[in-house]
Scaffold this motif. Structure first.
Motif, PDB file in Angstrom:
ATOM      1  N   GLY A  14       0.158  11.559  -5.238  1.00  0.00           N
ATOM      2  CA  GLY A  14       1.530  11.102  -5.402  1.00  0.00           C
ATOM      3  C   GLY A  14       2.185  11.679  -6.650  1.00  0.00           C
ATOM      4  N   ALA A  15       1.468  11.620  -7.763  1.00  0.00           N
ATOM      5  CA  ALA A  15       2.040  12.137  -9.009  1.00  0.00           C
ATOM      6  C   ALA A  15       2.373  13.620  -8.852  1.00  0.00           C
ATOM      7  CB  ALA A  15       1.059  11.942 -10.161  1.00  0.00           C
TER       8      ALA A  15
ATOM      9  N   PHE B 298       7.736   3.138 -10.795  1.00  0.00           N
ATOM     10  CA  PHE B 298       6.453   3.804 -11.067  1.00  0.00           C
ATOM     11  C   PHE B 298       6.417   5.127 -10.312  1.00  0.00           C
ATOM     12  CE2 PHE B 298       2.054   4.951 -10.273  1.00  0.00           C
ATOM     13  CZ  PHE B 298       1.566   4.951 -11.571  1.00  0.00           C
TER      14      PHE B 298
ATOM     15  N   ASP C 210      11.095   8.554  -3.836  1.00  0.00           N
ATOM     16  CA  ASP C 210       9.634   8.501  -3.978  1.00  0.00           C
ATOM     17  C   ASP C 210       9.086   7.557  -2.917  1.00  0.00           C
ATOM     18  OD1 ASP C 210       7.016   7.891  -4.616  1.00  0.00           O
ATOM     19  OD2 ASP C 210       7.364   7.741  -6.777  1.00  0.00           O
TER      20      ASP C 210
ATOM     21  N   GLN D   8       4.361   5.269  -1.835  1.00  0.00           N
ATOM     22  CA  GLN D   8       3.778   4.015  -1.342  1.00  0.00           C
ATOM     23  C   GLN D   8       4.467   3.517  -0.068  1.00  0.00           C
ATOM     24  OE1 GLN D   8       2.622  -0.314  -3.315  1.00  0.00           O
ATOM     25  NE2 GLN D   8       2.659   1.495  -4.553  1.00  0.00           N
TER      26      GLN D   8
ATOM     27  N   LYS E  31      -0.116   8.688  -0.626  1.00  0.00           N
ATOM     28  CA  LYS E  31      -1.062   7.625  -0.268  1.00  0.00           C
ATOM     29  C   LYS E  31      -1.528   7.602   1.195  1.00  0.00           C
ATOM     30  CE  LYS E  31      -0.473   4.514  -4.126  1.00  0.00           C
ATOM     31  NZ  LYS E  31       0.679   4.636  -5.022  1.00  0.00           N
TER      32      LYS E  31
HETATM   33  C1  LIG Z   1       0.844   5.413  -6.333  1.00  0.00           C
HETATM   34  C2  LIG Z   1       2.197   5.910  -6.615  1.00  0.00           C
HETATM   35  C3  LIG Z   1       2.412   7.134  -7.273  1.00  0.00           C
HETATM   36  C4  LIG Z   1       1.270   7.943  -7.838  1.00  0.00           C
HETATM   37  O1  LIG Z   1       0.426   8.426  -6.841  1.00  0.00           O
HETATM   38  P1  LIG Z   1      -1.016   9.006  -7.236  1.00  0.00           P
HETATM   39  O2  LIG Z   1      -1.575   9.496  -5.934  1.00  0.00           O
HETATM   40  O3  LIG Z   1      -1.797   7.887  -7.843  1.00  0.00           O
HETATM   41  O4  LIG Z   1      -0.787  10.106  -8.198  1.00  0.00           O
HETATM   42  C5  LIG Z   1       3.705   7.580  -7.422  1.00  0.00           C
HETATM   43  N1  LIG Z   1       4.754   6.872  -6.955  1.00  0.00           N
HETATM   44  C6  LIG Z   1       4.585   5.698  -6.320  1.00  0.00           C
HETATM   45  C7  LIG Z   1       5.790   4.969  -5.792  1.00  0.00           C
HETATM   46  C8  LIG Z   1       3.316   5.158  -6.137  1.00  0.00           C
HETATM   47  O5  LIG Z   1       3.156   3.977  -5.525  1.00  0.00           O
END
Ligand SMILES: *Cc1c(COP(=O)(O)O)cnc(C)c1O
Length: 392
Positions: free
Chosen positions: A105-106, A138, A223, A226, A252
């Motif tokens: 995700g990052a 986040f 984003d 999730q 995810k």
């Molecule tokens: C979990 C999450 C991230 C980060 O994802 P990673 O795979 O842990 O790097 C970024 N944005 C949101 C909204 C998330 O829930």
């Protein structure tokens, strides 16, 4: 090995970066997990929204196994069918037009940020690179995505952070307007703030932000790390908000348990990242894409309708406990937050876990539920009995 033995070795060899629960998991089937000592749990976490089709899902396991025998990895200097197929499915089912594959995700968000900045650089030159994100958001744990995250507690220790982020309040269009100036290139936000406490954005606010972005030629970056891949009852959550984002990140759930991330761009900006501007070794690797294809093939309209029904069933059942301890149940689809007294939350969570149901937390007052989207009625009822026992 017992939990105690494993934990001793973990303490010796693994960096202590997670506040882990005192459980060592061993195997799973459907939405049920067993720990190394044989204790059984109903899983309402899916590994933080990852194992969207549960554990030991035959379709995913077969897809990975067959692809592993055929071709596990090739570099991005070559084309593969599984990669093209995931990209095509994502585009045809979202109206977005091109995909870049990442591994988390990052990393997907890093790609989204790079795309937004280059879009503006190509069109307006230097000095238009700032991105407005939301307080309580986040976006990840890299040095840049930490700074994109609108929570002060994440802006510590690792100085200097990447410059160029400012923060507006969710559901307050005036606050967003106040952060926008001639240096702004994009607005980036989650539609339901996940880690922040399962806080859904208002449709009107999101539509106002979208209109503002269009008016000022800012990229609307969503984003969906999730909220994506069926979690909220549509393939992507933005599809319930009546907006057309320029860029969407996801990760995810996309691989159903294997690491994958994706940046999806609309035709407004899908050629911004050209040859040599962005890359990653593992992105779009065939074995992982085989899993993502299995996930996307499974999550059809009928499956999504069931996600909505199951989410409604859980929400109404929990509200139906009639418990003072339950202040609210927020969220959409199978992304739910049971809102409780912040001072009681830790004790409630540990009681729920002891009775064999795995849950997460988010923000200061949410017990967060992200069950596998494939969870059965029987598994939901078993989990609800425990939740009722503890909460009512
Ligand atoms: C979990 C999450 C991230 C980060 O994802 P990673 O795979 O842990 O790097 C970024 N944005 C949101 C909204 C998330 O829930």
């Amino acid at each position: 090995m017992t939990y105690t033995e494993l934990k001793a070795e973990e303490n010796q060899y693994v960096m202590n970066t997670y506040g882990r629960f005192a459980i060592a998991l061993d195997h799973g089937e459907g939405s049920t997990l067993w720990d190394v000592e044989g204790k059984r749990y109903i899983d309402l976490t899916s590994g933080i929204g990852v194992c969207c089709l549960g554990y030991n899902n035959e379709t995913i396991v077969n897809a990975i196994t067959e692809q592993a025998h055929k071709l596990m990895h090739v570099s991005n200097l070559f084309t593969t069918a599984p990669m093209v197929s995931v990209a095509k499915a994502l585009c045809t089912r979202t109206g977005l037009s091109k995909v870049f594959f990442a591994n988390s995700g990052a990393e997907a968000n890093e790609g989204m940020i790079k795309l937004a900045r280059k879009y503006s650089y190509d069109k307006y030159g230097e000095g238009r690179a700032e991105i407005v994100t939301l307080n309580n958001s986040f976006h990840g744990r890299t040095v840049t995505t930490l700074k994109a995250t609108g929570q002060d507690k994440f802006h510590q220790y690792f100085f200097p952070f990447t410059e160029g982020f400012s923060y507006a309040d969710a559901n307050d269009i005036e606050s967003v307007k106040a952060q926008i100036n001639e240096h702004t290139c994009a607005v980036m936000m989650e539609l339901i703030q996940g880690e922040g406490g399962v806080l859904p954005l208002d449709t009107e606010f999101v539509q106002q932000v979208a209109a503002l972005c269009k008016e000022k030629d800012l990229l609307l970056c969503i984003d969906e790390v999730q909220t994506g891949v069926g979690r909220t009852g549509s393939l992507f959550c933005f599809q319930q908000y009546g907006i057309k984002p320029d860029v969407v990140s996801t990760a995810k759930g996309l691989g159903g348990g294997v690491p994958i991330g994706a940046v999806m761009a609309a035709d407004t900006c899908d050629t911004v990242l050209g040859p040599g501007t962005h890359a990653t070794t593992f992105g779009g690797t065939p074995m992982v894409c085989a899993a993502a294809n299995a996930v996307l093939n499974t999550i059809d309209d009928a499956f999504l309708a069931e996600v909505v029904e199951k989410g409604e069933y859980l929400k109404q059942s929990i509200l139906g406990f009639g418990s003072d301890k339950v202040r609210d149940v927020r969220g959409r689809g199978l992304m739910l937050g049971i809102i409780v007294d912040p001072d009681e939350r830790a004790a409630l969570v540990s009681a729920i876990m002891d009775k064999g149901v795995l849950v997460l937390t988010a923000g200061k007052d949410a017990i967060r539920l992200l069950p596998p989207l494939s969870i059965s009625k029987a598994e939901m009822d078993e989990a609800l009995a425990v939740l009722k026992d503890v909460l009512a």
